[in-house]
Design a protein around this motif. Structure first.
Motif, PDB file in Angstrom:
ATOM      1  N   THR A 151       0.896  -1.227   0.104  1.00 18.41           N
ATOM      2  CA  THR A 151      -0.025   0.007   0.184  1.00 18.41           C
ATOM      3  C   THR A 151       0.781   1.243   0.012  1.00 18.41           C
ATOM      4  OG1 THR A 151      -0.149   0.179   2.552  1.00 18.41           O
ATOM      5  CG2 THR A 151      -1.782  -1.251   1.284  1.00 18.41           C
ATOM      6  N   GLN A 152       0.252   2.405  -0.399  1.00 14.41           N
ATOM      7  CA  GLN A 152       0.827   3.688  -0.239  1.00 14.41           C
ATOM      8  C   GLN A 152       1.008   4.365   1.109  1.00 14.41           C
ATOM      9  OE1 GLN A 152       0.157   6.168  -4.139  1.00 14.41           O
ATOM     10  NE2 GLN A 152      -1.581   4.844  -4.245  1.00 14.41           N
ATOM     11  N   LYS A 153       1.888   5.027   1.513  1.00 10.03           N
ATOM     12  CA  LYS A 153       1.824   5.873   2.570  1.00 10.03           C
ATOM     13  C   LYS A 153       1.004   7.006   2.577  1.00 10.03           C
ATOM     14  CE  LYS A 153       4.961   7.473   6.300  1.00 10.03           C
ATOM     15  NZ  LYS A 153       6.557   7.935   6.632  1.00 10.03           N
ATOM     16  N   LEU A 154      -0.239   7.032   3.733  1.00  7.97           N
ATOM     17  CA  LEU A 154      -1.097   7.874   3.352  1.00  7.97           C
ATOM     18  C   LEU A 154      -0.871   9.579   3.411  1.00  7.97           C
ATOM     19  CD1 LEU A 154      -4.316   8.537   3.653  1.00  7.97           C
ATOM     20  CD2 LEU A 154      -3.930   8.414   6.131  1.00  7.97           C
ATOM     21  N   ASP A 182      -4.909   7.495  14.671  1.00 10.37           N
ATOM     22  CA  ASP A 182      -4.150   8.355  13.656  1.00 10.37           C
ATOM     23  C   ASP A 182      -4.513   9.845  13.458  1.00 10.37           C
ATOM     24  OD1 ASP A 182      -3.065   9.198  10.859  1.00 10.37           O
ATOM     25  OD2 ASP A 182      -2.098   7.046  11.052  1.00 10.37           O
ATOM     26  N   LYS A 183      -3.893  10.747  14.002  1.00  8.54           N
ATOM     27  CA  LYS A 183      -4.255  12.055  13.674  1.00  8.54           C
ATOM     28  C   LYS A 183      -4.099  12.707  12.301  1.00  8.54           C
ATOM     29  CE  LYS A 183      -2.670  13.557  18.374  1.00  8.54           C
ATOM     30  NZ  LYS A 183      -2.022  14.278  19.128  1.00  8.54           N
ATOM     31  N   PHE A 184      -3.305  12.173  11.441  1.00  9.54           N
ATOM     32  CA  PHE A 184      -3.248  12.671  10.192  1.00  9.54           C
ATOM     33  C   PHE A 184      -4.530  11.878   9.197  1.00  9.54           C
ATOM     34  CE2 PHE A 184      -1.873  12.301   5.516  1.00  9.54           C
ATOM     35  CZ  PHE A 184      -1.843  13.523   5.360  1.00  9.54           C
ATOM     36  N   LEU A 185      -4.816  10.629   9.676  1.00 14.40           N
ATOM     37  CA  LEU A 185      -6.121  10.351   9.172  1.00 14.40           C
ATOM     38  C   LEU A 185      -7.188  11.207   9.353  1.00 14.40           C
ATOM     39  CD1 LEU A 185      -7.837   8.447   7.492  1.00 14.40           C
ATOM     40  CD2 LEU A 185      -7.755   6.964   9.563  1.00 14.40           C
ATOM     41  N   ALA A 186      -7.322  11.650  10.741  1.00 17.66           N
ATOM     42  CA  ALA A 186      -8.410  12.424  11.121  1.00 17.66           C
ATOM     43  C   ALA A 186      -8.289  13.642  10.262  1.00 17.66           C
ATOM     44  CB  ALA A 186      -8.216  12.785  12.793  1.00 17.66           C
ATOM     45  N   LYS A 187      -7.161  14.353   9.972  1.00 20.08           N
ATOM     46  CA  LYS A 187      -7.036  15.528   9.157  1.00 20.08           C
ATOM     47  C   LYS A 187      -7.707  15.309   7.753  1.00 20.08           C
ATOM     48  CE  LYS A 187      -3.678  18.600   6.946  1.00 20.08           C
ATOM     49  NZ  LYS A 187      -2.074  18.676   6.838  1.00 20.08           N
ATOM     50  N   VAL A 188      -7.270  13.872   7.071  1.00 16.39           N
ATOM     51  CA  VAL A 188      -7.871  13.789   5.957  1.00 16.39           C
ATOM     52  C   VAL A 188      -9.459  13.586   5.828  1.00 16.39           C
ATOM     53  CG1 VAL A 188      -8.065  11.678   4.191  1.00 16.39           C
ATOM     54  CG2 VAL A 188      -5.742  12.473   5.169  1.00 16.39           C
ATOM     55  N   TYR A 195     -15.060  15.847   4.965  1.00 14.73           N
ATOM     56  CA  TYR A 195     -16.202  16.215   5.728  1.00 14.73           C
ATOM     57  C   TYR A 195     -16.383  17.537   5.366  1.00 14.73           C
ATOM     58  CZ  TYR A 195     -19.729  16.800   9.310  1.00 14.73           C
ATOM     59  OH  TYR A 195     -20.825  17.357   9.976  1.00 14.73           O
ATOM     60  N   ASN A 196     -15.622  18.523   5.373  1.00 18.92           N
ATOM     61  CA  ASN A 196     -15.713  19.948   5.346  1.00 18.92           C
ATOM     62  C   ASN A 196     -15.932  20.232   3.836  1.00 18.92           C
ATOM     63  OD1 ASN A 196     -15.559  20.639   7.806  1.00 18.92           O
ATOM     64  ND2 ASN A 196     -13.347  20.565   7.876  1.00 18.92           N
ATOM     65  N   ILE A 232     -17.552  12.144   0.059  1.00 21.86           N
ATOM     66  CA  ILE A 232     -18.115  10.934   0.629  1.00 21.86           C
ATOM     67  C   ILE A 232     -17.124  10.138   1.696  1.00 21.86           C
ATOM     68  CG2 ILE A 232     -18.944   8.639   0.198  1.00 21.86           C
ATOM     69  CD1 ILE A 232     -19.767   9.690  -2.533  1.00 21.86           C
ATOM     70  N   ILE A 233     -17.756   9.906   2.995  1.00 22.33           N
ATOM     71  CA  ILE A 233     -16.943   9.317   3.759  1.00 22.33           C
ATOM     72  C   ILE A 233     -17.654   7.916   3.814  1.00 22.33           C
ATOM     73  CG2 ILE A 233     -16.056   9.318   6.261  1.00 22.33           C
ATOM     74  CD1 ILE A 233     -16.195  12.611   6.125  1.00 22.33           C
ATOM     75  N   SER A 234     -16.802   6.728   4.041  1.00 23.37           N
ATOM     76  CA  SER A 234     -17.537   5.502   4.039  1.00 23.37           C
ATOM     77  C   SER A 234     -16.792   4.565   4.814  1.00 23.37           C
ATOM     78  CB  SER A 234     -17.859   4.826   2.527  1.00 23.37           C
ATOM     79  OG  SER A 234     -16.856   4.824   1.859  1.00 23.37           O
TER      80      SER A 234
END
Length: 222
Positions: A79-82, A108-114, A119-120, A124-126
């Motif tokens: 996988t790629q690094k997020l 994961d705070k970076f994922l939260a940022k993503v 969201y903003n 789509i968030i699934s």
């Protein structure tokens, strides 16, 4: 132009506390949506917090699994690094489950940022099963959980009891989601069940993976 979907999965194999020896992503929850996305001509990028191997939970692998899933196992090996992905170029994000996300995606705070970006910008968030663990840290512009007052589901406490994982996990995902103020909705164990609230789509368990993917495709107007 084809739609772009970012899939974010776990890097966790064995749980850090040693209580769970087979961990990772639940294969069905990755493979079924991936193949549905691919079949609808979406561009798919698969990422994880660390990149590289996204381990597949051995309990989700069986000789009865469709041969097409072999392709998905190979994809999960690299996988790629997020943090190295331009996530703003994507139309939707999808988080498959397995118990692994309870240990890395949940914190994961970076994922939260993503997730907050999606969201903003009303993209789509699934997520399915334990995938919603990756939504726990995300907040809106008013520093409130994006799940507050939203209809949400995930792998339920009743289902955890059935698989005998309740006492092995670092927390109850259902309880955490309820504590964030979500309108948590559960159906009977193993029922195909999806909740949609705005652009947030969540599925309860592995059986719900196909319906989550189909709802993502509908939202993308493909």
């Amino acid at each position: 132009m084809s739609k772009k979907i970012l899939v974010v999965t776990t890097n966790v194999d064995n749980s850090p506390d040693g209580k769970i020896f087979s961990n990772g992503v639940w294969l069905e929850e990755f493979a079924v949506p991936y193949l549905i996305f691919k079949g609808n001509f979406c561009e798919i990028s698969v990422a994880s917090p660390n990149g590289g191997l996204a381990p597949v939970d051995e309990n989700s692998m069986s000789c009865s699994n469709p041969m097409e899933w072999d392709e998905c196992i190979k994809i999960l090996r690299n996988t790629q690094k997020l943090s190295e992905i331009n996530y703003e170029n994507f139309d939707a994000i999808f988080l498959p489950g397995g118990h692994g996300p309870m240990y890395d995606l949940a914190n994961d705070k970076f994922l939260a940022k993503v997730i907050e970006y999606f969201y903003n910008t009303e993209k789509i968030i699934s997520a399915v099963c334990h995938g919603p663990a990756g939504l726990l840290l995300a907040q809106d512009k008013w520093n409130t959980s994006i799940l507050k007052n939203k209809k949400v589901t995930c792998f339920t406490d009743d289902e955890e009891k059935i698989v005998k994982y309740s006492d092995l996990l670092p927390f109850s995902l259902e309880t955490k989601i309820r504590e964030l103020g979500a309108n948590f909705i559960a159906k009977k164990p193993w029922a195909e069940h999806v909740e949609i609230d705005g652009n947030i789509i969540t599925g309860q368990n592995p059986a719900s993976a196909i319906l989550v993917a189909e709802k993502v495709i509908e939202k993308l107007n493909i």
